[in-house]
Design an enzyme around this catalytic site. Structure first.
Site, mmCIF file in Angstrom:
data_model
loop_
_atom_site.group_PDB
_atom_site.id
_atom_site.type_symbol
_atom_site.label_atom_id
_atom_site.label_comp_id
_atom_site.label_asym_id
_atom_site.label_seq_id
_atom_site.Cartn_x
_atom_site.Cartn_y
_atom_site.Cartn_z
ATOM 1 N N ASP A 211 0.819 -1.205 0.000
ATOM 2 C CA ASP A 211 0.000 0.000 0.000
ATOM 3 C C ASP A 211 0.859 1.263 0.000
ATOM 4 O OD1 ASP A 211 -2.330 1.533 0.065
ATOM 5 O OD2 ASP A 211 -2.333 1.596 2.257
ATOM 6 N N GLU A 455 4.393 -8.122 6.761
ATOM 7 C CA GLU A 455 3.079 -8.700 6.478
ATOM 8 C C GLU A 455 3.099 -9.699 5.326
ATOM 9 O OE1 GLU A 455 0.151 -5.632 6.048
ATOM 10 O OE2 GLU A 455 0.299 -4.984 8.126
ATOM 11 N N TYR A 508 -5.080 -3.307 13.288
ATOM 12 C CA TYR A 508 -5.863 -2.089 13.076
ATOM 13 C C TYR A 508 -7.288 -2.304 13.580
ATOM 14 C CZ TYR A 508 -2.012 -0.315 10.249
ATOM 15 O OH TYR A 508 -0.784 0.118 9.827
ATOM 16 N N GLU A 544 2.690 -1.657 14.034
ATOM 17 C CA GLU A 544 1.801 -0.750 13.306
ATOM 18 C C GLU A 544 0.465 -0.691 14.023
ATOM 19 O OE1 GLU A 544 1.127 -1.337 9.117
ATOM 20 O OE2 GLU A 544 3.226 -1.802 8.700
#
Length: 651
Positions: A211, A455, A508, A544
């Site tokens: 991303d 990831e 997240y 993160e």
């Protein structure tokens, strides 16, 4: 019919280019890669500014090779434009076809070398800080180097080419391809759109699984530098210390002769010699050393000595001398089941994730931007960052060493999602990348841990052997540092986690999971930490977390994408961090330091907006929340001098 045949041939040539990229290289080039510095025996000349530039828009992206553009000045091959170096090429023009261009682009620069550089007893070396992604370089029409990988340096000895042509400009030509395949790092894939009712002829797109925008170009400085024909090729330093004595172990490689002598001097910041040695391998003893400490952990963070290596050699009856000075920080790193220790003291990572990303210049190195970023880091009270998701410029790493900013040094192993990206071709290239990264950054005191991926699809069965091999190789190259990779997989399914020293986990909650529901964060985050620690008994970094916020968008009660929601999410995470950092959580790294560009998509409005600063480095409300927290954590440390505590608001 003929046009169709030409189009098919062009596609075949493009496929050959992809095969070339997929094959990669068998091993990293031998030897060292010392950063080019001016010394009493070396000179350097930056080759920046405006270069001639041409993108190859032929159907197979191969016209430059078929027509041998490197054999003549690029302007004679067709239309060229000015392109700044260092910079990404994507955002420089108003041409939308260049913004998203995939394939070969060509750069060229002519440089006149000083006559004193053309002596027989000197080497002339052409050095690239990085170019994304696959590079082929010619000098005066002669190929000198080929390199795969977009974030690490490469160079070539061009002495034999330029020394026979005094007074004639040195013409540097670079062919650069930004295509990503399942076997590049990072991986990607080319998708051909064959539906002629929906897409133009020969239409294809580059697919990626990460991303951030796939900026391309010559991103870091291009440098010409000299050394004697017998020269210092590499220096490796490791350190051990106690409060009163430190030992600096060194190993020096010399190339060009076996008849040489070496002397070494270690100088403190006042220029005083504190230890001396000789020979290619040895140990320097430093009494009452000034240790390298992280920012906010000591009143004098980032202390570096200078290791001056002096080589003298006899070659063809002449005495040659080479001098190189290497910054050296004395510090130790150790990991327990619940702590990360620097110089024997517990260290808590309160920092950020970053990107090399800015308006217009893309990923190009920019000194004003670097100065601003490091001022913001220190204002924030951040003591660390991860080089998400690729190695950053050496100039950035120099500042980390000097300011005491701790670094988790990450390779470009992002987006490893496809099963074919875990095969032998990918693995071989991944090992080469780790060799190049460690060769470059092995001596940096700021680098305390290597990260081999971000990831990946680490729940796949083949991930076990893949990461076991990459991590073992990394540890063999550098036994002095812990190794990790950053995961977002389920703790019970992750095949790579057994091999890391520190668990780094991304999550997240209330954003990608249960969006809008801040109330689920405490339970879900607590469960995450407890599951990982119960399974592996290793310290954990929240590598993160975060939420997008559009600057100036407000909502009370907090709604997603508002500045209030970003603040609220951070506070929910922080409440759990405060409980768990007394146990085994050793760090928190916000995603992200600043907004950054991504591919276009329905969930991205001019990029990713999870920055606590805008892309132009202006603070959002969340930056003040994080600043208050980081300075509070720093003030809790008994090692922080009162003068720093009292001046915290004015840094």
């Amino acid at each position: 019919m003929a046009a169709a045949a030409r189009g098919a041939a062009g596609l075949c040539r493009l496929l050959l280019v992809l095969v070339l990229l997929a094959l990669g290289r068998a091993a990293a080039p031998p030897g060292g890669m010392l950063y080019p510095r001016d010394t009493p025996s070396r000179e350097r000349k930056e080759v920046g500014g405006l270069w001639s530039f041409r993108a190859d828009f032929s159907p197979g992206r191969d016209a430059g090779f078929v027509q041998r553009w490197y054999r003549q000045p690029l302007r004679q091959t067709g239309p060229v434009i000015d392109m700044p170096v260092p910079a990404s090429f994507n955002d420089i023009t108003q041409d939308p076809s260049l913004e998203n261009y995939i394939g070969w682009v060509w750069y060229e620069k002519e440089v006149l070398l000083p006559l004193r550089w053309l002596r027989d007893d000197l080497r002339v070396v052409l050095h690239f800080g990085s170019a994304h992604y696959y590079s082929i370089v010619w000098v005066n029409g002669v190929q000198v180097v080929e390199h795969e990988g977009g974030h690490l340096p490469f160079e070539a000895d061009i002495s034999s080419i330029v020394q026979g042509s005094p007074g004639i400009p040195c013409r540097i030509t670079v062919a650069l391809n930004n295509t990503l395949t399942p076997h590049t790092l990072p991986p990607g894939s080319i998708q051909y759109m064959n539906d002629k009712t929906r897409y133009p002829k020969n239409y294809f797109v580059q697919n990626i699984k990460f991303d951030f925008f796939n900026y391309a170009g010559i991103h870091r400085p291009v440098v010409l530098y000299t050394t004697p024909s017998v020269y210092i090729d590499d220096i490796t330093v490791t350190t051990t210390s106690s409060e009163r004595v430190a030992m600096v172990q060194y190993q020096v490689a010399v190339v060009g002769s076996t008849r040489y002598s070496l002397s070494l001097s270690l100088r403190d910041q006042e220029g005083k010699v504190v230890a001396t040695g000789d020979g290619t391998v040895g140990e320097l003893k430093v009494l009452n050393p000034n240790l390298w400490w992280p920012y906010l952990m000591h009143e004098n963070p980032g202390y570096c000595y200078s290791l001056e290596v002096n080589m003298q050699a006899e070659e063809n009856g002449a005495l040659l001398e080479d001098v190189y000075a290497l910054p050296v920080g004395i510090r130790t790193v150790h990991v327990t089941s619940s702590q990360f220790l620097i110089n024997g003291r517990p260290f808590y990572f309160h920092g950020v994730n970053k990107h090399e990303d800015a308006d217009i210049r893309g990923k190009g190195l920019d000194w004003p931007l670097l100065a601003k970023d490091f001022n913001l880091l220190r204002w924030l009270g951040a003591n660390s960052f991860r080089t998400s998701h690729y190695p950053y410029a050496e100039e950035i790493m120099d500042l980390c060493d000097a300011y005491g900013i701790v670094v988790i040094d990450e390779c470009p192993g992002v987006g490893i999602k496809m099963p074919e990206s875990f095969g032998n071709k990918s693995l071989q290239h991944h090992l080469v990348v780790m060799e190049e990264l460690i060769r470059r950054d092995k001596n940096r005191p700021s680098v305390v841990m290597w990260s081999v991926a971000n990831e990946p699809a680490s729940e796949l069965p083949q991930a076990a052997y893949y990461f076991k091999t990459v991590i073992a190789h990394t540890k063999a190259l550098d036994p002095s540092r812990p190794v990790t990779f950053v995961t977002n997989a389920n703790y019970a399914l992750d095949r790579g986690a057994p091999y890391v020293d520190v668990i780094c986990v991304n999550s997240y909650f209330s954003w990608y999971h249960d969006p809008g529901h801040l109330e689920v964060i405490p339970l879900q985050l607590t469960t995450q930490f407890e599951d990982w620690y119960k399974t592996y008994q290793k310290p954990i970094i929240q590598s993160e977390y975060g939420a997008d916020s559009v600057p100036g968008l407000h909502s009370d009660p907090p709604l997603m994408f508002s500045e209030e929601y970003q603040k609220a999410m951070l506070r929910e995470y922080h409440s759990v961090f405060d409980k768990k950092r007394t146990e085994y959580v050793i760090g928190e790294l916000i995603w992200n330091f600043a907004d950054f560009m991504t591919n276009q998509g329905t969930t991205r409005v001019l990029g990713n907006k999870k920055g606590i600063f805008t892309r132009q480095r202006q603070p959002k409300a969340a930056a003040f929340v994080l600043r208050e927290r980081y300075w509070k954590i720093a003030n809790e440390s008994s090692c922080l001098p009162p003068i720093i505590k009292s001046n915290a608001l004015f840094l």
